[in-house]
Design a protein around this motif. Structure first.
Motif, PDB file in Angstrom:
ATOM      1  N   PHE A  14     -56.404 -10.388  19.537  1.00 56.22           N
ATOM      2  CA  PHE A  14     -56.439  -9.873  20.916  1.00 56.22           C
ATOM      3  C   PHE A  14     -56.478  -8.348  20.997  1.00 56.22           C
ATOM      4  N   THR A  15     -57.000  -7.693  19.960  1.00 60.48           N
ATOM      5  CA  THR A  15     -57.278  -6.257  20.021  1.00 60.48           C
ATOM      6  C   THR A  15     -58.735  -6.087  20.484  1.00 60.48           C
ATOM      7  N   TRP A  16     -59.146  -4.833  20.744  1.00 61.59           N
ATOM      8  CA  TRP A  16     -60.537  -4.598  21.115  1.00 61.59           C
ATOM      9  C   TRP A  16     -61.470  -4.934  19.951  1.00 61.59           C
ATOM     10  N   GLU A  17     -61.028  -4.651  18.734  1.00 60.21           N
ATOM     11  CA  GLU A  17     -61.841  -4.977  17.558  1.00 60.21           C
ATOM     12  C   GLU A  17     -62.029  -6.494  17.447  1.00 60.21           C
ATOM     13  N   PHE A  18     -60.939  -7.213  17.701  1.00 54.49           N
ATOM     14  CA  PHE A  18     -60.994  -8.673  17.677  1.00 54.49           C
ATOM     15  C   PHE A  18     -61.954  -9.189  18.750  1.00 54.49           C
ATOM     16  N   ALA A  19     -61.897  -8.610  19.953  1.00 56.74           N
ATOM     17  CA  ALA A  19     -62.767  -9.054  21.040  1.00 56.74           C
ATOM     18  C   ALA A  19     -64.242  -8.880  20.685  1.00 56.74           C
ATOM     19  N   THR A  20     -64.558  -7.823  19.944  1.00 54.66           N
ATOM     20  CA  THR A  20     -65.948  -7.569  19.561  1.00 54.66           C
ATOM     21  C   THR A  20     -66.464  -8.653  18.630  1.00 54.66           C
ATOM     22  N   ASP A  21     -65.646  -9.045  17.653  1.00 56.92           N
ATOM     23  CA  ASP A  21     -66.051 -10.090  16.704  1.00 56.92           C
ATOM     24  C   ASP A  21     -64.810 -10.862  16.246  1.00 56.92           C
ATOM     25  N   PRO A  22     -64.460 -11.929  16.972  1.00 55.75           N
ATOM     26  CA  PRO A  22     -63.247 -12.674  16.622  1.00 55.75           C
ATOM     27  C   PRO A  22     -63.439 -13.648  15.464  1.00 55.75           C
ATOM     28  N   TYR A  23     -64.682 -13.835  15.027  1.00 55.68           N
ATOM     29  CA  TYR A  23     -64.957 -14.938  14.107  1.00 55.68           C
ATOM     30  C   TYR A  23     -64.317 -14.801  12.723  1.00 55.68           C
ATOM     31  N   PRO A  24     -64.227 -13.593  12.138  1.00 57.22           N
ATOM     32  CA  PRO A  24     -63.492 -13.490  10.864  1.00 57.22           C
ATOM     33  C   PRO A  24     -62.016 -13.871  11.004  1.00 57.22           C
ATOM     34  N   ALA A  25     -61.388 -13.477  12.106  1.00 56.22           N
ATOM     35  CA  ALA A  25     -59.988 -13.840  12.329  1.00 56.22           C
ATOM     36  C   ALA A  25     -59.843 -15.353  12.485  1.00 56.22           C
ATOM     37  N   TYR A  26     -60.786 -15.963  13.195  1.00 59.66           N
ATOM     38  CA  TYR A  26     -60.708 -17.412  13.369  1.00 59.66           C
ATOM     39  C   TYR A  26     -60.932 -18.144  12.051  1.00 59.66           C
ATOM     40  N   ALA A  27     -61.795 -17.590  11.194  1.00 61.07           N
ATOM     41  CA  ALA A  27     -61.992 -18.193   9.865  1.00 61.07           C
ATOM     42  C   ALA A  27     -60.689 -18.153   9.071  1.00 61.07           C
ATOM     43  N   TRP A  28     -59.965 -17.027   9.171  1.00 53.80           N
ATOM     44  CA  TRP A  28     -58.667 -16.922   8.483  1.00 53.80           C
ATOM     45  C   TRP A  28     -57.692 -17.972   9.023  1.00 53.80           C
ATOM     46  N   LEU A  29     -57.625 -18.107  10.335  1.00 53.90           N
ATOM     47  CA  LEU A  29     -56.699 -19.082  10.921  1.00 53.90           C
ATOM     48  C   LEU A  29     -57.059 -20.500  10.504  1.00 53.90           C
ATOM     49  N   ARG A  30     -58.342 -20.843  10.522  1.00 55.26           N
ATOM     50  CA  ARG A  30     -58.741 -22.196  10.099  1.00 55.26           C
ATOM     51  C   ARG A  30     -58.287 -22.476   8.686  1.00 55.26           C
ATOM     52  N   GLU A  31     -58.366 -21.436   7.845  1.00 54.25           N
ATOM     53  CA  GLU A  31     -58.030 -21.614   6.420  1.00 54.25           C
ATOM     54  C   GLU A  31     -56.529 -21.683   6.188  1.00 54.25           C
ATOM     55  N   TYR A  32     -55.781 -20.761   6.784  1.00 49.05           N
ATOM     56  CA  TYR A  32     -54.380 -20.588   6.423  1.00 49.05           C
ATOM     57  C   TYR A  32     -53.379 -21.033   7.477  1.00 49.05           C
ATOM     58  N   ALA A  33     -53.767 -21.035   8.740  1.00 47.80           N
ATOM     59  CA  ALA A  33     -52.828 -21.385   9.815  1.00 47.80           C
ATOM     60  C   ALA A  33     -53.597 -22.074  10.944  1.00 47.80           C
ATOM     61  N   PRO A  34     -54.106 -23.287  10.673  1.00 49.04           N
ATOM     62  CA  PRO A  34     -55.030 -23.923  11.634  1.00 49.04           C
ATOM     63  C   PRO A  34     -54.410 -24.254  12.990  1.00 49.04           C
ATOM     64  N   VAL A  35     -53.087 -24.449  13.024  1.00 44.30           N
ATOM     65  CA  VAL A  35     -52.382 -24.588  14.309  1.00 44.30           C
ATOM     66  C   VAL A  35     -51.309 -23.503  14.287  1.00 44.30           C
ATOM     67  N   HIS A  36     -51.573 -22.423  15.003  1.00 45.69           N
ATOM     68  CA  HIS A  36     -50.856 -21.157  14.806  1.00 45.69           C
ATOM     69  C   HIS A  36     -50.157 -20.726  16.094  1.00 45.69           C
ATOM     70  N   ARG A  37     -48.861 -20.474  16.006  1.00 45.88           N
ATOM     71  CA  ARG A  37     -48.114 -20.009  17.177  1.00 45.88           C
ATOM     72  C   ARG A  37     -48.213 -18.488  17.263  1.00 45.88           C
ATOM     73  N   THR A  38     -48.551 -17.999  18.441  1.00 46.92           N
ATOM     74  CA  THR A  38     -48.712 -16.555  18.602  1.00 46.92           C
ATOM     75  C   THR A  38     -48.237 -16.136  19.982  1.00 46.92           C
ATOM     76  N   ARG A  39     -47.911 -14.852  20.101  1.00 46.32           N
ATOM     77  CA  ARG A  39     -47.561 -14.290  21.402  1.00 46.32           C
ATOM     78  C   ARG A  39     -48.815 -13.656  21.988  1.00 46.32           C
ATOM     79  N   LEU A  40     -49.205 -14.117  23.166  1.00 44.98           N
ATOM     80  CA  LEU A  40     -50.407 -13.626  23.822  1.00 44.98           C
ATOM     81  C   LEU A  40     -50.140 -12.284  24.494  1.00 44.98           C
ATOM     82  N   PRO A  41     -51.183 -11.533  24.848  1.00 38.47           N
ATOM     83  CA  PRO A  41     -50.976 -10.233  25.504  1.00 38.47           C
ATOM     84  C   PRO A  41     -50.124 -10.326  26.771  1.00 38.47           C
TER      85      PRO A  41
END
Length: 422
Positions: A14-41
């Motif tokens: 949820f950073t500006w960098e993430f908004a530009t291209d979230p797909y690498p972060a999502y690939a990481w989550l699928r691999e290591y934390a597919p159901v991931h608890r996070t605090r939203l903005p």
């Protein structure tokens, strides 16, 4: 002693960098934390579901309610899980916030407006709007395709479908523009726009009820149809009718704005795919256009996260235990790039056939307006590429900014250049 291997550090979300291209972060989550608890903005804590199989299961799981009343929300998160202002404007009783049996009843009422036949009848109007908007900038040689094309097209189309008089549609365009700025406008602007829209819809419903003919006319507008159903014993309250009209407008335009914007951007940054599509269109073919729009929905779709769900009891998704009252957000953008489901998921292939993407959801909340959005997307892209064949980006892709926000994914602007039409 064997050294313990740890996964790399979790990416920032949820950073500006993430908004530009979230797909690498999502690939990481699928691999290591597919159901991931996070605090939203917003401060709300939620589970993100990122793998395709888990996402499909969650979207159809009846233990995950759409009703915010099931949210075990702390005081600081109160009212932060829906559309800003919808609570105060009494617009909560719409399809994105309710469960069966009310959901079944309301969806049945409105589904008549989105039958394949009704959408096909609407196709000439969509083409007329598309051509008129392109006429507005075709002779200039440059345009911002978001503000001059992708944004107004679905607004005017859904207003026509709902039965908003032509003389009032520019007001709707202004309110809708405030709603999709997601923090880019004045503080409280979204809530104020929602309130204005609510007041207008209540007045419009009242006016249409007063003037409703005894028998429906061919192609009757949707608001008149909702009033008629209500008056014939379907128990549709005025609040429900206003909320239904509101959510059809809200869900029915921003998704299509982003489909056209993201889709055009993807084609402009994948010239070989764009050339294939232009060649196919020039030959009078429709097949690649149809599979292409589905691929654009999968590759960089308009809805990044499915709308809110809340666990009504303890359950397990992807091996992760989730407590009753917890919010769950299915990340459609992550699921649709899951290599376990799609071959070469990071490759744009307009001819992809095995493409059961989740861009319009799954289960009983599958997007009601998907046929209309597909029609608008196909008309917009085909007409742009045919009428402006040398369309090109007028900015470095790195300079483009994506709108902040949780659910939708779309560009703020899309500057383009082309040879001016004579």
């Amino acid at each position: 002693m064997t050294e313990q291997l740890h996964p790399p550090t979790a990416p920032d979300l949820f950073t500006w960098e993430f908004a530009t291209d979230p797909y690498p972060a999502y690939a990481w989550l699928r691999e290591y934390a597919p159901v991931h608890r996070t605090r939203l903005p917003s401060g709300v804590e939620a589970w993100l579901v990122t793998r395709y199989a888990d996402a499909k299961q969650a979207l159809a799981d009846q233990r995950l309610s759409k009703n915010p009343a099931h949210h075990d929300e702390p005081a600081h998160a109160k009212g932060k899980t829906g559309i800003p202002g919808e609570r105060k404007a009494e617009l909560m009783t719409h399809l994105l916030n309710i469960d069966p049996p009310d959901h079944t009843r309301l969806r049945r009422l409105v589904s008549k407006a989105f039958t394949p036949r009704r959408v096909a009848e609407f196709a000439p109007r969509v083409q007329e709007l598309t051509d008129r908007l392109i006429d507005g900038f075709a002779k200039t040689g440059s345009a911002d395709l978001i503000h001059e094309f992708a944004f107004p097209l679905p607004i005017y189309a859904i207003c026509d479908l709902l039965g908003v008089p032509r003389e009032d549609q520019d007001d709707f365009r202004d309110w809708a523009g405030m709603m999709i700025r997601h923090g880019g406008g004045p503080r409280g602007g979204v809530a104020r726009s929602v309130k204005k829209m609510r007041g207008y819809l209540a007045e419009l419903i009242h006016r249409k009820r007063e003037a409703l003919p005894a028998e429906p006319t061919p192609g009757e507008d949707l608001i008149s149809g909702l009033i008629r159903a209500s008056d014939h014993g379907e128990h549709l309250t005025e609040n429900e009718a206003a909320a239904m009209a509101f959510i059809l407008l809200f869900a029915g335009f921003e998704t299509t704005v982003n489909l056209i914007g993201n889709g055009t951007y993807a084609l402009l940054t994948h010239p070989e795919q764009r050339h294939r599509l232009q060649t196919s269109l020039a030959a009078g073919e429709k097949d690649l256009l149809e599979t292409g729009v589905e691929e654009l929905l999968r590759y960089d779709g308009p809805v990044e996260l499915a709308t809110w769900r809340f666990a009504t009891r303890p359950l397990t998704i992807g091996g992760q235990d989730i407590a009753a009252g917890d919010p769950v957000l299915v990340v459609l953008a992550a699921a649709d790039r899951d290599p376990e489901r799609f071959a070469d998921p990071d490759v744009l292939d307009l001819s992809r056939r095995d493409n059961q993407h989740l861009g319009y959801g799954h289960g009983i909340h599958y997007c009601l307006g998907a046929p209309l959005a597909r029609l608008e997307g196909q008309a917009a892209l085909a007409t742009l590429l045919t009428r402006l064949p040398d369309l090109r980006l007028a900015a470095d892709p790195a300079e483009l900014r994506w709108r902040g926000g949780l659910i939708m994914r779309g560009l703020r602007t899309l500057p383009v250049e082309f040879t001016p039409a004579p």
